[in-house]
Design an enzyme around this catalytic site. Structure first.
Site, PDB file in Angstrom:
ATOM      1  N   ARG A   1      -2.624   9.592  42.254  1.00  0.00           N
ATOM      2  CA  ARG A   1      -3.766   9.089  43.007  1.00  0.00           C
ATOM      3  C   ARG A   1      -3.453   9.100  44.492  1.00  0.00           C
ATOM      4  NH1 ARG A   1      -0.595   5.104  41.504  1.00  0.00           N
ATOM      5  NH2 ARG A   1      -0.605   3.064  42.507  1.00  0.00           N
TER       6      ARG A   1
ATOM      7  N   CYS B   1     -18.843   9.493  50.125  1.00  0.00           N
ATOM      8  CA  CYS B   1     -18.465   8.432  49.196  1.00  0.00           C
ATOM      9  C   CYS B   1     -19.042   8.685  47.796  1.00  0.00           C
ATOM     10  CB  CYS B   1     -18.958   7.085  49.734  1.00  0.00           C
ATOM     11  SG  CYS B   1     -18.802   5.771  48.538  1.00  0.00           S
TER      12      CYS B   1
ATOM     13  N   ASN C   1     -11.956   4.098  35.738  1.00  0.00           N
ATOM     14  CA  ASN C   1     -11.172   4.377  36.938  1.00  0.00           C
ATOM     15  C   ASN C   1     -10.696   5.827  36.874  1.00  0.00           C
ATOM     16  OD1 ASN C   1      -8.764   4.534  38.728  1.00  0.00           O
ATOM     17  ND2 ASN C   1      -9.200   2.366  39.003  1.00  0.00           N
TER      18      ASN C   1
ATOM     19  N   SER D   1      -9.051   0.833  48.233  1.00  0.00           N
ATOM     20  CA  SER D   1      -8.831   2.166  48.780  1.00  0.00           C
ATOM     21  C   SER D   1     -10.155   2.830  49.119  1.00  0.00           C
ATOM     22  CB  SER D   1      -8.033   3.014  47.802  1.00  0.00           C
ATOM     23  OG  SER D   1      -8.672   3.029  46.558  1.00  0.00           O
TER      24      SER D   1
ATOM     25  N   HIS E   1     -16.771  -2.713  45.375  1.00  0.00           N
ATOM     26  CA  HIS E   1     -16.531  -2.510  43.946  1.00  0.00           C
ATOM     27  C   HIS E   1     -15.484  -3.505  43.466  1.00  0.00           C
ATOM     28  CE1 HIS E   1     -13.250  -0.210  45.827  1.00  0.00           C
ATOM     29  NE2 HIS E   1     -12.570  -0.420  44.703  1.00  0.00           N
TER      30      HIS E   1
ATOM     31  N   CYS F   1     -10.240 -29.450  32.820  1.00  0.00           N
ATOM     32  CA  CYS F   1     -11.195 -30.551  33.034  1.00  0.00           C
ATOM     33  C   CYS F   1     -10.505 -31.712  33.767  1.00  0.00           C
ATOM     34  CB  CYS F   1     -11.775 -31.033  31.712  1.00  0.00           C
ATOM     35  SG  CYS F   1     -12.970 -29.889  31.001  1.00  0.00           S
TER      36      CYS F   1
HETATM   37 ZN   LIG Z   1     -12.112 -28.240  29.947  1.00  0.00          ZN
HETATM   38 ZN   LIG Z   2     -20.593   4.501  49.275  1.00  0.00          ZN
END
Ligand SMILES: [Zn+2]
Ligand SMILES: [Zn+2]
Length: 284
Positions: free
Chosen positions: A30, A47, A83, A169, A174, A207
């Protein structure tokens, strides 16, 4: 174990560190570090994530688009693709536990997806209309449901790199999804801590954390009664945030639309404040 040609990656177990490591040879090709596989110099004109260039990306896995419109055509609001340089793949479906001496290795079964957050090239999440931001969060929910139904997958992570130094990149907004056939060490530790807390107190640790923060109020950054955001007590990074539902809920994908609408408001508020305070900082 026997390695097959089509096996692009594998997971190896580091017995010393007690963690799985993804070995992805394909990803070395890549152009840039961790991202959608494009250089940051890609301009709006080229793009592949912009509307009208759907043919330049891997095929669409899911999308929010008008009824009866064809996949990989314009008109979408949110689009999910694999990807281009995946760390893990669903097609690595050979399920065998391999051993090399006492070392363990398994095929890189899993998913590595990119969620394109709208057709607009330079609108960041904070600037998106609330209904589009909601569509993105509900797409997260949908993808989590899909991966959770696959019993071979143990864990799904959704992450977003905003800004070049945070690892993005490609500038087009995204986020990414990685679903793995093993539970990461940090998550295993969190599960064990919460389980131990429950065994000892009969209460949920998250919690209890939310309750403690609300009682003290010192670190609370946002609280609308449904979503609570606070600065992590033991933060490892500056401005590290902990965001949790106010009532007990174990799974993001079980949250209803109301909670997701509240989460949109929370994210826009806290990310907006970070942008004002620190002039658009990179973040994950
Ligand atoms: Zn909880
Ligand atoms: Zn774009």
């Amino acid at each position: 174990m026997k390695r097959t040609e089509e096996m692009v990656s594998s997971l190896r177990y580091d017995a010393l560190q007690k963690r799985w490591v993804i070995i992805a040879t394909e990803r070395q090709h890549r152009p840039q570090d961790f991202g959608a596989g494009q250089s940051i110099t890609v301009s709006r004109e080229h793009c592949p994530f912009c509307a009208g260039r759907e043919q330049q990306t891997p095929p669409e896995i899911a999308a929010i688009r008008p009824l009866h419109s064809e996949p990989d055509t314009p008109g979408w609001r949110v689009r999910v693709i694999e990807n281009k340089y995946p760390a893990l793949r669903i097609s690595n479906a050979v399920w065998e536990l391999g051993a090399e001496g006492f070392y363990e290795t398994i095929p890189g079964y899993g998913a590595h997806e990119v969620i394109i957050e709208g057709p607009d090239h330079d609108k960041s999440f904070i600037d998106l209309p609330s209904d589009l931001a909601f569509d993105i969060l509900s797409m997260y929910r949908e993808r989590l449901n899909v991966h959770m139904d696959d019993l071979r997958l143990k864990y799904t992570l959704i992450f977003k790199n905003h800004g070049a130094t945070a690892g993005a990149s490609l500038l087009h907004p995204h986020s990414q999804i990685i679903a793995t056939p093993v539970t990461p060490r940090t998550i295993r530790m969190e599960l064990m801590s919460t389980l131990k807390h429950f065994a000892e107190t009969n209460r949920c640790m998250i919690c209890d954390m939310v309750q403690k923060e609300r009682d003290e109020g010192e670190r609370i950054i946002y609280d609308d009664g449904t979503i609570v955001a606070f600065a992590n007590y033991a933060a490892r990074f500056p401005y590290e945030l902990f965001i949790a539902p106010a009532r007990h809920e174990t799974f993001y994908n079980r949250e209803n639309d109301h909670t997701l609408h509240c989460l949109v408001n929370c994210l826009k508020d806290v990310l907006g404040r970070l942008r004002t305070l620190l002039s658009d900082p990179p973040y994950n």
